[in-house]
Scaffold this active site. Sequence first.
Site, PDB file in Angstrom:
ATOM      1  N   SER A 151      52.512  -4.282  19.243  1.00  0.00           N
ATOM      2  CA  SER A 151      53.195  -3.333  20.118  1.00  0.00           C
ATOM      3  C   SER A 151      52.767  -3.550  21.565  1.00  0.00           C
ATOM      4  O   SER A 151      51.640  -3.990  21.826  1.00  0.00           O
ATOM      5  CB  SER A 151      52.823  -1.916  19.694  1.00  0.00           C
ATOM      6  OG  SER A 151      53.131  -0.996  20.721  1.00  0.00           O
ATOM      7  N   TYR A 164      46.429   3.834  18.106  1.00  0.00           N
ATOM      8  CA  TYR A 164      47.549   2.927  17.814  1.00  0.00           C
ATOM      9  C   TYR A 164      47.370   1.584  18.539  1.00  0.00           C
ATOM     10  O   TYR A 164      47.559   0.508  17.954  1.00  0.00           O
ATOM     11  CB  TYR A 164      48.826   3.641  18.254  1.00  0.00           C
ATOM     12  CG  TYR A 164      50.115   2.914  18.045  1.00  0.00           C
ATOM     13  CD1 TYR A 164      50.691   2.815  16.779  1.00  0.00           C
ATOM     14  CD2 TYR A 164      50.803   2.364  19.124  1.00  0.00           C
ATOM     15  CE1 TYR A 164      51.908   2.174  16.610  1.00  0.00           C
ATOM     16  CE2 TYR A 164      52.021   1.730  18.959  1.00  0.00           C
ATOM     17  CZ  TYR A 164      52.568   1.629  17.703  1.00  0.00           C
ATOM     18  OH  TYR A 164      53.764   0.993  17.535  1.00  0.00           O
ATOM     19  N   LYS A 168      46.984  -2.069  16.881  1.00  0.00           N
ATOM     20  CA  LYS A 168      48.018  -3.075  17.127  1.00  0.00           C
ATOM     21  C   LYS A 168      47.454  -4.367  17.704  1.00  0.00           C
ATOM     22  O   LYS A 168      47.924  -5.453  17.370  1.00  0.00           O
ATOM     23  CB  LYS A 168      49.096  -2.493  18.056  1.00  0.00           C
ATOM     24  CG  LYS A 168      50.016  -1.470  17.376  1.00  0.00           C
ATOM     25  CD  LYS A 168      50.598  -2.033  16.089  1.00  0.00           C
ATOM     26  CE  LYS A 168      51.904  -1.369  15.679  1.00  0.00           C
ATOM     27  NZ  LYS A 168      52.328  -1.821  14.341  1.00  0.00           N
TER      28      LYS A 168
HETATM   29  P1  NAI Z   1      59.578   3.935  11.526  1.00  0.00           P
HETATM   30  O1  NAI Z   1      58.738   5.169  11.511  1.00  0.00           O
HETATM   31  O2  NAI Z   1      61.045   4.089  11.406  1.00  0.00           O
HETATM   32  O3  NAI Z   1      59.109   2.916  10.404  1.00  0.00           O
HETATM   33  C1  NAI Z   1      57.823   2.849   9.867  1.00  0.00           C
HETATM   34  C2  NAI Z   1      57.950   2.904   8.365  1.00  0.00           C
HETATM   35  O4  NAI Z   1      56.653   2.703   7.789  1.00  0.00           O
HETATM   36  C3  NAI Z   1      58.449   4.259   7.871  1.00  0.00           C
HETATM   37  O5  NAI Z   1      59.632   4.090   7.093  1.00  0.00           O
HETATM   38  C4  NAI Z   1      57.294   4.806   7.053  1.00  0.00           C
HETATM   39  O6  NAI Z   1      57.686   5.591   5.938  1.00  0.00           O
HETATM   40  C5  NAI Z   1      56.567   3.538   6.647  1.00  0.00           C
HETATM   41  N1  NAI Z   1      55.163   3.779   6.329  1.00  0.00           N
HETATM   42  C6  NAI Z   1      54.284   4.569   6.996  1.00  0.00           C
HETATM   43  N2  NAI Z   1      53.092   4.572   6.395  1.00  0.00           N
HETATM   44  C7  NAI Z   1      53.194   3.744   5.328  1.00  0.00           C
HETATM   45  C8  NAI Z   1      52.279   3.331   4.319  1.00  0.00           C
HETATM   46  N3  NAI Z   1      51.021   3.769   4.311  1.00  0.00           N
HETATM   47  N4  NAI Z   1      52.710   2.462   3.388  1.00  0.00           N
HETATM   48  C9  NAI Z   1      53.993   2.012   3.387  1.00  0.00           C
HETATM   49  N5  NAI Z   1      54.909   2.381   4.306  1.00  0.00           N
HETATM   50  C10 NAI Z   1      54.510   3.246   5.263  1.00  0.00           C
HETATM   51  O7  NAI Z   1      59.214   3.169  12.880  1.00  0.00           O
HETATM   52  P2  NAI Z   1      59.728   1.777  13.499  1.00  0.00           P
HETATM   53  O8  NAI Z   1      59.980   2.008  14.914  1.00  0.00           O
HETATM   54  O9  NAI Z   1      60.768   1.170  12.651  1.00  0.00           O
HETATM   55  O10 NAI Z   1      58.395   0.899  13.437  1.00  0.00           O
HETATM   56  C11 NAI Z   1      58.206  -0.254  12.649  1.00  0.00           C
HETATM   57  C12 NAI Z   1      56.987  -0.990  13.141  1.00  0.00           C
HETATM   58  O11 NAI Z   1      57.202  -1.487  14.464  1.00  0.00           O
HETATM   59  C13 NAI Z   1      55.730  -0.109  13.227  1.00  0.00           C
HETATM   60  O12 NAI Z   1      54.604  -0.858  12.845  1.00  0.00           O
HETATM   61  C14 NAI Z   1      55.666   0.236  14.696  1.00  0.00           C
HETATM   62  O13 NAI Z   1      54.360   0.562  15.093  1.00  0.00           O
HETATM   63  C15 NAI Z   1      56.175  -1.038  15.324  1.00  0.00           C
HETATM   64  N6  NAI Z   1      56.671  -0.847  16.672  1.00  0.00           N
HETATM   65  C16 NAI Z   1      57.859  -0.204  16.900  1.00  0.00           C
HETATM   66  C17 NAI Z   1      58.319  -0.051  18.192  1.00  0.00           C
HETATM   67  C18 NAI Z   1      59.643   0.524  18.491  1.00  0.00           C
HETATM   68  O14 NAI Z   1      60.083   0.408  19.662  1.00  0.00           O
HETATM   69  N7  NAI Z   1      60.335   1.141  17.536  1.00  0.00           N
HETATM   70  C19 NAI Z   1      57.512  -0.484  19.349  1.00  0.00           C
HETATM   71  C20 NAI Z   1      56.323  -1.195  18.994  1.00  0.00           C
HETATM   72  C21 NAI Z   1      55.925  -1.334  17.698  1.00  0.00           C
END
Ligand code: NAI
Length: 287
Positions: A151, A164, A168
């Site tokens: 990130s 976080y 990351k």
């Molecule tokens: P999101 O919240 O939609 O997706 C994260 C998913 O991980 C969720 O569906 C959640 O249920 C699942 N999850 C959480 N804890 C878990 C566990 N212990 N075991 C299995 N699954 C689990 O968020 P998003 O935005 O799709 O993020 C995806 C990745 O990208 C994350 O790692 C986030 O930190 C990273 N990221 C996202 C950014 C963005 O602009 N959306 C920016 C930088 C990084």
Amino acid sequence: MAGVQDRVIAVTGAGGGLGREYALLLARSGAKVVVNDLGGARDGSGSGTTMADAVVTEITEAGGQAVASYDSVTSEEGGAAVVRTALEAFGRIDGVVSNAGILRDVAFHKMTTQQWDAVLQVHLHGTYHVVRAAWPYFREQGHGRIVVATSNTGLYGNFGQANYGAAKLGMVGLINSLAIEGRKYNILANAIAPQAATRMTEDIAPAELLAKLPAAHVAPVVGHLLTDEFTDSGTVVVVGGGLCTRVQLFESKGITFADVPTIEQVGERWAEIVDMDGAVPAVNRVG
Ligand code: NAI
């Protein structure tokens, strides 16, 4: 094999947001996908099967191949279960996209150890658990593709996200070493820093900005890093809204003290030490 055709790829946190986009595109491109998701809330509380199931249904109804895993990546057993799901359903594991994530944002002076631990557990330890379980299979077959979700917060910092950001950038440290250890086994480890409108960012970035950042823009880059033809390892790419850039460490020309300097001598030459004019890509000289 070519592209991701017939490759078995586990995507953690694939029940929504970016992970769902990765899973859908990979399946459309011929991969067999383990759709892992704990199914909880943004802060990691709760769990359920509906998120992962919905993505598996979407994939299979479109003619693709996918299987659900509801395991939490936060334990060794959870990581092993994700990989076991791939082996039981498809007989192999070729790639891991470590994408599962939660937020516990809070200013550092108010951060509790519980908030620190919870975030480290999912992002950093979760990546370790899943990749560690897949690693022996990657080595044995002489093929493995790892993509971790880092990130901008890890790369640059952000108010309220010390937990976080630490997790990351820890993931970048992890892939740097995996790239070295995996090289002779054709195991590649890379990181993407995505920028996308998801539930994670819905109240963090302004709506006008998020409108320009559909998650679908990120998926093809993740797909590329998973292909058979790809050869780079240890790279970090920032991807969002059409933008794709590489972020790399650079090192200043710096200076060399002939003798052990005094504190004052370091101060006198500080400007030269940190001057980035003529900086070059950083290389590891001392291990
Ligand atoms: P999101 O919240 O939609 O997706 C994260 C998913 O991980 C969720 O569906 C959640 O249920 C699942 N999850 C959480 N804890 C878990 C566990 N212990 N075991 C299995 N699954 C689990 O968020 P998003 O935005 O799709 O993020 C995806 C990745 O990208 C994350 O790692 C986030 O930190 C990273 N990221 C996202 C950014 C963005 O602009 N959306 C920016 C930088 C990084």
